[in-house]
Motif scaffolding. Structure first.
Motif, PDB file in Angstrom:
ATOM      1  N   ASP A 142      34.666  13.559   9.630  1.00  0.00           N
ATOM      2  CA  ASP A 142      33.495  13.165   8.810  1.00  0.00           C
ATOM      3  C   ASP A 142      32.133  13.458   9.436  1.00  0.00           C
ATOM      4  O   ASP A 142      31.196  13.113   8.950  1.00  0.00           O
ATOM      5  N   ILE A 143      31.861  14.370  10.451  1.00  0.00           N
ATOM      6  CA  ILE A 143      30.965  14.899  11.045  1.00  0.00           C
ATOM      7  C   ILE A 143      31.137  16.418  11.207  1.00  0.00           C
ATOM      8  O   ILE A 143      32.053  17.027  11.788  1.00  0.00           O
ATOM      9  N   VAL A 144      30.006  17.073  10.845  1.00  0.00           N
ATOM     10  CA  VAL A 144      29.767  18.474  10.722  1.00  0.00           C
ATOM     11  C   VAL A 144      29.317  19.120  11.838  1.00  0.00           C
ATOM     12  O   VAL A 144      29.548  20.430  12.002  1.00  0.00           O
ATOM     13  N   ALA A 145      28.560  18.330  12.689  1.00  0.00           N
ATOM     14  CA  ALA A 145      28.254  18.771  14.169  1.00  0.00           C
ATOM     15  C   ALA A 145      28.009  18.117  15.233  1.00  0.00           C
ATOM     16  O   ALA A 145      27.921  16.869  14.957  1.00  0.00           O
ATOM     17  N   ALA A 146      28.272  18.089  16.563  1.00  0.00           N
ATOM     18  CA  ALA A 146      28.329  17.289  17.608  1.00  0.00           C
ATOM     19  C   ALA A 146      28.080  17.997  18.964  1.00  0.00           C
ATOM     20  O   ALA A 146      28.296  19.212  18.786  1.00  0.00           O
ATOM     21  N   THR A 147      27.652  17.206  19.878  1.00  0.00           N
ATOM     22  CA  THR A 147      27.695  17.633  21.179  1.00  0.00           C
ATOM     23  C   THR A 147      27.844  16.700  22.271  1.00  0.00           C
ATOM     24  O   THR A 147      27.961  15.633  22.230  1.00  0.00           O
ATOM     25  N   ASP A 148      28.312  17.291  23.336  1.00  0.00           N
ATOM     26  CA  ASP A 148      28.717  16.752  24.527  1.00  0.00           C
ATOM     27  C   ASP A 148      27.648  16.823  25.691  1.00  0.00           C
ATOM     28  O   ASP A 148      27.924  16.390  26.801  1.00  0.00           O
TER      29      ASP A 148
ATOM     30  N   ASP B  83      30.480  22.998  12.151  1.00  0.00           N
ATOM     31  CA  ASP B  83      31.500  23.624  10.960  1.00  0.00           C
ATOM     32  C   ASP B  83      31.017  24.777  10.670  1.00  0.00           C
ATOM     33  O   ASP B  83      29.995  25.097  10.171  1.00  0.00           O
ATOM     34  N   PRO B  84      32.004  25.965  10.600  1.00  0.00           N
ATOM     35  CA  PRO B  84      31.755  27.231  10.178  1.00  0.00           C
ATOM     36  C   PRO B  84      31.502  27.354   8.878  1.00  0.00           C
ATOM     37  O   PRO B  84      31.078  28.436   8.319  1.00  0.00           O
ATOM     38  N   LYS B  85      31.941  26.427   8.080  1.00  0.00           N
ATOM     39  CA  LYS B  85      31.568  26.438   6.616  1.00  0.00           C
ATOM     40  C   LYS B  85      30.284  25.920   6.211  1.00  0.00           C
ATOM     41  O   LYS B  85      29.992  26.032   4.892  1.00  0.00           O
ATOM     42  N   LEU B  86      29.379  25.572   6.995  1.00  0.00           N
ATOM     43  CA  LEU B  86      28.070  25.383   6.575  1.00  0.00           C
ATOM     44  C   LEU B  86      27.398  26.595   6.118  1.00  0.00           C
ATOM     45  O   LEU B  86      27.682  27.556   6.439  1.00  0.00           O
ATOM     46  N   THR B  87      26.403  26.148   5.236  1.00  0.00           N
ATOM     47  CA  THR B  87      25.255  27.465   4.878  1.00  0.00           C
ATOM     48  C   THR B  87      24.561  27.738   5.971  1.00  0.00           C
ATOM     49  O   THR B  87      24.490  27.041   7.021  1.00  0.00           O
ATOM     50  N   VAL B  88      23.888  28.846   6.039  1.00  0.00           N
ATOM     51  CA  VAL B  88      22.889  29.437   7.155  1.00  0.00           C
ATOM     52  C   VAL B  88      22.198  28.333   7.319  1.00  0.00           C
ATOM     53  O   VAL B  88      21.478  27.952   8.421  1.00  0.00           O
ATOM     54  N   VAL B  89      21.371  27.748   6.429  1.00  0.00           N
ATOM     55  CA  VAL B  89      20.330  26.796   6.485  1.00  0.00           C
ATOM     56  C   VAL B  89      20.757  25.415   7.138  1.00  0.00           C
ATOM     57  O   VAL B  89      20.233  25.006   8.144  1.00  0.00           O
ATOM     58  N   GLU B  90      22.197  25.194   6.558  1.00  0.00           N
ATOM     59  CA  GLU B  90      22.625  23.984   7.244  1.00  0.00           C
ATOM     60  C   GLU B  90      22.939  24.040   8.880  1.00  0.00           C
ATOM     61  O   GLU B  90      22.673  23.278   9.558  1.00  0.00           O
ATOM     62  N   ARG B  91      23.357  25.418   9.115  1.00  0.00           N
ATOM     63  CA  ARG B  91      23.703  25.766  10.410  1.00  0.00           C
ATOM     64  C   ARG B  91      22.344  25.507  11.158  1.00  0.00           C
ATOM     65  O   ARG B  91      22.393  24.912  12.456  1.00  0.00           O
ATOM     66  N   ARG B  92      21.372  26.178  10.817  1.00  0.00           N
ATOM     67  CA  ARG B  92      19.980  25.971  11.520  1.00  0.00           C
ATOM     68  C   ARG B  92      19.518  24.796  11.690  1.00  0.00           C
ATOM     69  O   ARG B  92      19.184  24.468  12.993  1.00  0.00           O
ATOM     70  N   CYS B  93      19.675  24.111  10.738  1.00  0.00           N
ATOM     71  CA  CYS B  93      19.405  22.744  11.046  1.00  0.00           C
ATOM     72  C   CYS B  93      19.896  21.657  11.989  1.00  0.00           C
ATOM     73  O   CYS B  93      19.450  21.181  12.734  1.00  0.00           O
ATOM     74  N   PHE B  94      21.390  21.797  11.967  1.00  0.00           N
ATOM     75  CA  PHE B  94      22.351  21.275  12.746  1.00  0.00           C
ATOM     76  C   PHE B  94      22.459  21.595  14.063  1.00  0.00           C
ATOM     77  O   PHE B  94      22.450  21.076  15.035  1.00  0.00           O
ATOM     78  N   LEU B  95      22.521  23.090  14.157  1.00  0.00           N
ATOM     79  CA  LEU B  95      22.122  23.494  15.438  1.00  0.00           C
ATOM     80  C   LEU B  95      20.856  23.044  16.294  1.00  0.00           C
ATOM     81  O   LEU B  95      20.844  22.722  17.391  1.00  0.00           O
TER      82      LEU B  95
ATOM     83  N   ARG C 285      17.308   8.605  14.598  1.00  0.00           N
ATOM     84  CA  ARG C 285      16.292   8.991  13.907  1.00  0.00           C
ATOM     85  C   ARG C 285      15.071   9.851  14.698  1.00  0.00           C
ATOM     86  O   ARG C 285      14.547  10.537  13.930  1.00  0.00           O
ATOM     87  N   GLN C 286      14.734   9.383  15.675  1.00  0.00           N
ATOM     88  CA  GLN C 286      13.990  10.194  16.358  1.00  0.00           C
ATOM     89  C   GLN C 286      14.162  11.711  16.757  1.00  0.00           C
ATOM     90  O   GLN C 286      13.165  12.703  16.494  1.00  0.00           O
ATOM     91  N   VAL C 287      15.383  11.903  17.003  1.00  0.00           N
ATOM     92  CA  VAL C 287      15.938  13.166  16.956  1.00  0.00           C
ATOM     93  C   VAL C 287      15.544  14.186  15.617  1.00  0.00           C
ATOM     94  O   VAL C 287      15.255  15.191  15.685  1.00  0.00           O
ATOM     95  N   CYS C 288      15.892  13.369  14.371  1.00  0.00           N
ATOM     96  CA  CYS C 288      15.747  14.113  13.212  1.00  0.00           C
ATOM     97  C   CYS C 288      14.203  14.361  12.856  1.00  0.00           C
ATOM     98  O   CYS C 288      14.029  15.533  12.575  1.00  0.00           O
ATOM     99  N   LEU C 289      13.410  13.290  13.594  1.00  0.00           N
ATOM    100  CA  LEU C 289      12.135  13.614  13.135  1.00  0.00           C
ATOM    101  C   LEU C 289      11.485  14.910  13.993  1.00  0.00           C
ATOM    102  O   LEU C 289      10.688  15.593  13.633  1.00  0.00           O
ATOM    103  N   GLU C 290      12.049  14.882  15.176  1.00  0.00           N
ATOM    104  CA  GLU C 290      11.537  15.977  16.092  1.00  0.00           C
ATOM    105  C   GLU C 290      12.086  17.260  15.766  1.00  0.00           C
ATOM    106  O   GLU C 290      11.453  18.208  15.750  1.00  0.00           O
ATOM    107  N   VAL C 291      13.463  17.269  15.054  1.00  0.00           N
ATOM    108  CA  VAL C 291      13.815  18.501  14.476  1.00  0.00           C
ATOM    109  C   VAL C 291      13.195  18.913  13.211  1.00  0.00           C
ATOM    110  O   VAL C 291      12.633  19.974  13.258  1.00  0.00           O
TER     111      VAL C 291
END
Length: 133
Positions: A24-30, A37-49, A70-76
């Motif tokens: 249920d999660i397309v991207a994460a970090t430790d 997720d390699p199936k994301l579009t180029v735009v989605e990859r850019r945003c999630f990375l 939320r703060q990270v989303c606004l910073e992105v």
């Protein structure tokens, strides 16, 4: 347009792993690795990375509380969309889908960027009409 790969190169210790982290999660970090997720579009990859890289820049190494997310989303959104770019697109489009596509971001990132604007910036983007409809 901001270069997410350049941002990631500045985080030399980080490895990008092209596997969906959870069903249920397309991207994460430790903090050292980013799973995406390699199936994301180029735009989605850019945003999630960008999202995961900003978590790493802040020293986050796992799930964060909603307020931090939320703060990270606004910073992105501020990182990926300059006010000048937003202003250029707002001059010819009011359609969020079209604006997001032109800016190379997801609609959610565009909405997050709009949420960061103050009243003066909103008036610069969409000045009040000089006539009464």
């Amino acid at each position: 347009m901001q270069n997410v790969w350049g941002m990631l190169r500045s985080l030399a210790h980080v490895m990008v792993i092209w596997n969906r982290p959870y069903p249920d999660i397309v991207a994460a970090t430790d903090g050292r690795r980013i799973w995406i997720d390699p199936k994301l579009t180029v735009v989605e990859r850019r945003c999630f990375l960008a999202h995961e890289a900003i978590h790493i820049q802040h020293g986050h190494d796992g799930c964060q509380p909603p307020a931090v997310e939320r703060q990270v989303c606004l910073e992105v959104a501020r990182f990926l969309i300059s006010f000048e770019s937003l202003q250029d697109v707002a001059n010819w489009s009011l359609c969020p889908v079209e604006m997001a596509e032109e800016l190379g971001v997801t609609e959610q990132v565009l909405l997050d960027r709009l949420a960061t604007l103050d009243g003066d910036q909103i008036q610069l983007l969409w000045p009040p009409s000089d006539h009464i409809a």
